[in-house]
Design an enzyme around this catalytic site. Structure first.
Site, PDB file in Angstrom:
ATOM      1  N   ASN A 175      31.036  32.075  15.156  1.00  0.00           N
ATOM      2  CA  ASN A 175      31.609  31.062  16.059  1.00  0.00           C
ATOM      3  C   ASN A 175      30.746  29.825  16.259  1.00  0.00           C
ATOM      4  OD1 ASN A 175      29.783  32.582  17.556  1.00  0.00           O
ATOM      5  ND2 ASN A 175      30.832  32.180  19.468  1.00  0.00           N
ATOM      6  N   LYS A 180      21.152  36.293   7.405  1.00  0.00           N
ATOM      7  CA  LYS A 180      22.476  36.733   6.944  1.00  0.00           C
ATOM      8  C   LYS A 180      23.542  36.139   7.868  1.00  0.00           C
ATOM      9  CE  LYS A 180      25.546  39.706   7.752  1.00  0.00           C
ATOM     10  NZ  LYS A 180      26.743  38.982   7.277  1.00  0.00           N
ATOM     11  N   GLY A 211      26.337  38.678  18.065  1.00  0.00           N
ATOM     12  CA  GLY A 211      27.631  39.157  17.586  1.00  0.00           C
ATOM     13  C   GLY A 211      28.251  40.069  18.627  1.00  0.00           C
ATOM     14  N   SER A 212      29.044  41.006  18.157  1.00  0.00           N
ATOM     15  CA  SER A 212      29.820  41.827  19.083  1.00  0.00           C
ATOM     16  C   SER A 212      28.999  43.009  19.610  1.00  0.00           C
ATOM     17  CB  SER A 212      31.067  42.352  18.369  1.00  0.00           C
ATOM     18  OG  SER A 212      30.665  43.175  17.307  1.00  0.00           O
ATOM     19  N   GLY A 262      26.048  45.248  17.787  1.00  0.00           N
ATOM     20  CA  GLY A 262      24.744  45.187  18.442  1.00  0.00           C
ATOM     21  C   GLY A 262      24.215  46.572  18.756  1.00  0.00           C
ATOM     22  N   GLU A 306      22.204  39.306  21.295  1.00  0.00           N
ATOM     23  CA  GLU A 306      23.072  38.476  22.138  1.00  0.00           C
ATOM     24  C   GLU A 306      24.500  38.856  21.808  1.00  0.00           C
ATOM     25  OE1 GLU A 306      22.336  36.726  24.589  1.00  0.00           O
ATOM     26  OE2 GLU A 306      20.181  36.512  24.310  1.00  0.00           O
ATOM     27  N   CYS A 322      31.066  32.844  23.344  1.00  0.00           N
ATOM     28  CA  CYS A 322      30.635  33.995  24.138  1.00  0.00           C
ATOM     29  C   CYS A 322      30.523  33.614  25.608  1.00  0.00           C
ATOM     30  CB  CYS A 322      29.306  34.511  23.614  1.00  0.00           C
ATOM     31  SG  CYS A 322      28.098  33.202  23.443  1.00  0.00           S
ATOM     32  N   GLN A 333      41.574  37.801  14.003  1.00  0.00           N
ATOM     33  CA  GLN A 333      41.286  37.299  15.354  1.00  0.00           C
ATOM     34  C   GLN A 333      42.590  36.872  16.034  1.00  0.00           C
ATOM     35  OE1 GLN A 333      38.233  37.210  17.056  1.00  0.00           O
ATOM     36  NE2 GLN A 333      39.567  36.696  18.757  1.00  0.00           N
ATOM     37  N   GLU A 354      36.514  41.633  26.232  1.00  0.00           N
ATOM     38  CA  GLU A 354      36.369  40.300  25.652  1.00  0.00           C
ATOM     39  C   GLU A 354      37.486  40.068  24.633  1.00  0.00           C
ATOM     40  OE1 GLU A 354      33.184  39.505  22.784  1.00  0.00           O
ATOM     41  OE2 GLU A 354      32.703  37.720  23.958  1.00  0.00           O
ATOM     42  N   GLU A 371      16.627  33.777  24.151  1.00  0.00           N
ATOM     43  CA  GLU A 371      16.551  32.829  23.058  1.00  0.00           C
ATOM     44  C   GLU A 371      16.339  31.431  23.617  1.00  0.00           C
ATOM     45  OE1 GLU A 371      18.505  33.739  19.386  1.00  0.00           O
ATOM     46  OE2 GLU A 371      20.231  34.423  20.523  1.00  0.00           O
TER      47      GLU A 371
HETATM   48  P1  NAD Z   1      30.240  40.843  14.603  1.00  0.00           P
HETATM   49  O1  NAD Z   1      29.466  41.783  15.440  1.00  0.00           O
HETATM   50  O2  NAD Z   1      31.445  41.324  13.928  1.00  0.00           O
HETATM   51  O3  NAD Z   1      29.320  40.242  13.454  1.00  0.00           O
HETATM   52  C1  NAD Z   1      28.102  39.573  13.744  1.00  0.00           C
HETATM   53  C2  NAD Z   1      27.202  39.671  12.532  1.00  0.00           C
HETATM   54  O4  NAD Z   1      26.800  41.030  12.338  1.00  0.00           O
HETATM   55  C3  NAD Z   1      27.861  39.235  11.225  1.00  0.00           C
HETATM   56  O5  NAD Z   1      26.951  38.516  10.444  1.00  0.00           O
HETATM   57  C4  NAD Z   1      28.204  40.573  10.586  1.00  0.00           C
HETATM   58  O6  NAD Z   1      28.317  40.494   9.187  1.00  0.00           O
HETATM   59  C5  NAD Z   1      27.011  41.407  10.993  1.00  0.00           C
HETATM   60  N1  NAD Z   1      27.222  42.860  10.917  1.00  0.00           N
HETATM   61  C6  NAD Z   1      28.390  43.543  10.976  1.00  0.00           C
HETATM   62  N2  NAD Z   1      28.166  44.884  10.854  1.00  0.00           N
HETATM   63  C7  NAD Z   1      26.824  45.040  10.729  1.00  0.00           C
HETATM   64  C8  NAD Z   1      25.970  46.170  10.589  1.00  0.00           C
HETATM   65  N3  NAD Z   1      26.449  47.415  10.549  1.00  0.00           N
HETATM   66  N4  NAD Z   1      24.648  45.976  10.503  1.00  0.00           N
HETATM   67  C9  NAD Z   1      24.133  44.729  10.574  1.00  0.00           C
HETATM   68  N5  NAD Z   1      24.890  43.606  10.683  1.00  0.00           N
HETATM   69  C10 NAD Z   1      26.217  43.761  10.773  1.00  0.00           C
HETATM   70  O7  NAD Z   1      30.556  39.570  15.537  1.00  0.00           O
HETATM   71  P2  NAD Z   1      31.439  38.279  15.165  1.00  0.00           P
HETATM   72  O8  NAD Z   1      32.863  38.696  15.140  1.00  0.00           O
HETATM   73  O9  NAD Z   1      30.871  37.579  13.966  1.00  0.00           O
HETATM   74  O10 NAD Z   1      31.162  37.340  16.415  1.00  0.00           O
HETATM   75  C11 NAD Z   1      31.889  37.419  17.597  1.00  0.00           C
HETATM   76  C12 NAD Z   1      31.067  38.105  18.668  1.00  0.00           C
HETATM   77  O11 NAD Z   1      29.828  37.420  18.831  1.00  0.00           O
HETATM   78  C13 NAD Z   1      31.705  38.077  20.039  1.00  0.00           C
HETATM   79  O12 NAD Z   1      31.598  39.338  20.660  1.00  0.00           O
HETATM   80  C14 NAD Z   1      30.878  37.060  20.806  1.00  0.00           C
HETATM   81  O13 NAD Z   1      30.860  37.235  22.193  1.00  0.00           O
HETATM   82  C15 NAD Z   1      29.547  37.255  20.208  1.00  0.00           C
HETATM   83  N6  NAD Z   1      28.699  36.070  20.414  1.00  0.00           N
HETATM   84  C16 NAD Z   1      27.682  36.169  21.319  1.00  0.00           C
HETATM   85  C17 NAD Z   1      26.857  35.089  21.562  1.00  0.00           C
HETATM   86  C18 NAD Z   1      25.734  35.201  22.540  1.00  0.00           C
HETATM   87  O14 NAD Z   1      24.794  34.437  22.417  1.00  0.00           O
HETATM   88  N7  NAD Z   1      25.770  36.107  23.488  1.00  0.00           N
HETATM   89  C19 NAD Z   1      27.063  33.893  20.875  1.00  0.00           C
HETATM   90  C20 NAD Z   1      28.113  33.827  19.968  1.00  0.00           C
HETATM   91  C21 NAD Z   1      28.910  34.941  19.735  1.00  0.00           C
END
Ligand code: NAD
Length: 479
Positions: free
Chosen positions: A150, A173, A226-227, A231, A248, A282, A329, A380, A459
């Site tokens: 995002n 990555k 990420g999600s 995480g 995050e 987020c 999405q 979310e 961060e």
């Molecule tokens: P996601 O968790 O699907 O993916 C994030 C990253 O993790 C991608 O690069 C993905 O390829 C990688 N990934 C997926 N599976 C993995 C694994 N098993 N091991 C290691 N890496 C792996 O999230 P998304 O759909 O790309 O992003 C949306 C999410 O990100 C939302 O939940 C949003 O709230 C969150 N987000 C948080 C912040 C913050 O700072 N808090 C900022 C932006 C987005």
């Protein structure tokens, strides 16, 4: 279409095991390019190169690190329009927002160019006579950076810049949906003179490349955005290997609107916070917690302005809201619109839109008469959807705002100094906004949340040093 875009490992562009299509969510007929999908072997090679290059990079000293970051910032500024166009094309953010994000990436590199020179420690007298103590910061070593789709320019920037500034080597990555912006950043970092191996890009699926990064023994720390489920999996795997992690994750950010709020300010903050960037932030305001006295006037005006928002292709000059990033999405967003109805909300907007180009378009949505125990108020959604929850008074508003598994950003619109102060103190969130949207932050101050939103050090700003360095305490006796 240009040649395939390859991974950057040890200063060379190398193919992965297959190529992945990058398509425009505003126009699915637009194939942006083909991008290498790396393998676990590529991660091993990148991590090995990074481990070999890192000591030299730290030893090069703060001036060399500051100069590189400064050159990267200058190049990003020079290419900001091209980066923004790529970002808008692959992520769906409207061009003005994409341009602001590209410029933000440059500002972040410039900020950390200065921080490289300010890496400091402490000198203390020992409790033992004749002994001196120095507390210094050192790089972690090799850091793995895993980023979401995002903010394809800003989030990689706010991880890469401090990592390099404090003397670490990097394996990045990016998310599978947005390799184009990351690839442009990688090319700029390479062309700015980053030594081979100090910065590596490995694109590809999280289940392959991301997982291999968490498992790679040379990578000492993982910074992930990420999600929550991803995480959690990363935290578990990192704990097994005693790796430092910074996570995050999601949000379900409350925006409280009190009876004493200035109505235009409150509507503007909620319109921006809930719907801009298609709600794919987020920090988006996804729970609008509105006091009874202002509720009807607020809902009427917010609805009027929401319905007037122009949804369209990210690169079209009159678009205000771009598409969802992907079919998956959009399907998720639409299922929450259905769920809101099933849970008893009155839904305004939210319908899928068919536009001249085939893309993932949806009208923003308000879920009226929501309760905080409904799934639409707890999970979310990550789309242009906000639940409106009516409350009686400040105390109830605060309790509802804090009743969430997440705690990233929390906002209040009020003209009462007392309520603003109380909210700033009692909101259980990492960031608090008064008369401002919950989204939209500065780059020189800490970013992060509480509860399920974040794990590990903050961060951005000077606080980034907590994650990207380790502390050493040395004792000396001169004899
Ligand atoms: P996601 O968790 O699907 O993916 C994030 C990253 O993790 C991608 O690069 C993905 O390829 C990688 N990934 C997926 N599976 C993995 C694994 N098993 N091991 C290691 N890496 C792996 O999230 P998304 O759909 O790309 O992003 C949306 C999410 O990100 C939302 O939940 C949003 O709230 C969150 N987000 C948080 C912040 C913050 O700072 N808090 C900022 C932006 C987005």
């Amino acid at each position: 279409m240009s040649d395939p875009h390859l991974n950057l490992i040890n200063g060379a562009w190398v193919p992965g095991d297959h190529l992945s299509e990058n398509r425009n969510p505003s126009d699915l007929a637009d194939l942006i390019g083909l991008y290498a999908a790396g393998t676990a072997g590529d991660v091993t090679a990148a991590a090995g190169a990074a481990a070999a290059a890192q000591p030299g990079w730290f030893a090069a000293g703060p001036q060399a690190r500051a100069d590189l970051l400064d050159r990267i910032a200058t190049r990003i500024e020079a290419e900001a329009t091209d980066i923004a166009t790529m970002l808008a094309r692959e992520e769906g953010k409207i061009l003005p927002e994409a341009l602001a994000e590209a410029r933000r990436a440059a500002q972040i590199f410039r900020f950390f160019a200065g921080e490289a020179l300010r890496m400091s420690g402490e000198a203390l007298a020992s409790v033992r006579p004749g002994v001196d103590i120095e507390v210094t910061r050192e790089p972690v070593g090799v850091v793995g950076l895993i980023t979401p789709w995002n903010f394809p320019a800003a989030i990689p920037a706010w991880k890469i810049a401090p990592a390099l500034a404090y003397g670490n080597a990097v394996v990045l990555k990016p998310a599978e949906l947005v390799p184009g912006t990351a690839h442009m950043l990688a090319r700029i970092i390479h062309e700015a003179g980053c030594p081979a191996g100090v910065f590596n890009l490995v694109m590809g699926p999280g289940s392959v490349v991301g997982r291999a990064m968490v498992e790679a023994p040379q990578i000492g720390a993982i910074s992930f955005t990420g999600s929550v489920p991803t995480g959690r999996a990363i935290a578990r795997a990192a704990a097994e290997r005693m790796k430092k992690v910074q996570l995050e994750m999601g949000g379900k950010n409350p925006m409280v609107v009190l009876d004493d709020a200035d109505l235009p300010t409150a509507v503007a903050a909620c319109l921006n916070g809930a719907f801009f960037s298609t709600g794919q932030r987020c920090t988006a305001s996804s729970r609008l917690i509105v006091q009874a006295g202002i509720h009807d006037a607020f809902v009427a005006e917010l609805t009027r302005q929401m319905i007037a928002l122009r949804v369209g292709p990210a690169l079209a000059p009159d678009s205000q809201i771009g598409p969802a990033v992907s079919a998956q999405q959009l399907a998720g967003n639409l299922s929450y619109v259905d769920l809101a109805r099933a849970e008893g909300c009155e839904v305004v907007g939210g319908e899928r839109l068919d536009l001249p180009t085939e893309g993932h378009f949806q009208r923003p949505a308000l879920f009226l008469n929501a309760r905080n125990d409904m799934r639409v108020a707890r999970e979310e959604i990550f789309g242009p959807c906000a639940a409106v929850i009516r409350v009686a008074d400040f105390d109830e508003a605060l309790a509802v705002a804090n009743d969430s598994d997440f705690g990233l950003s929390a906002g209040i619109c009020t003209t009462s100094l007392r309520h603003a102060r109380e909210f700033r103190r009692q909101a259980r969130a990492g960031m608090v906004m008064v008369n401002l949207p919950t989204a939209g932050v500065d780059y020189h101050v800490p970013f992060g949340g509480t509860k399920g939103s974040s794990l590990g050090p903050r961060e951005q700003g000077r606080h980034a040093a907590e994650f990207y360095t380790t502390v050493k305490t040395s004792y000396s006796f001169a004899g």
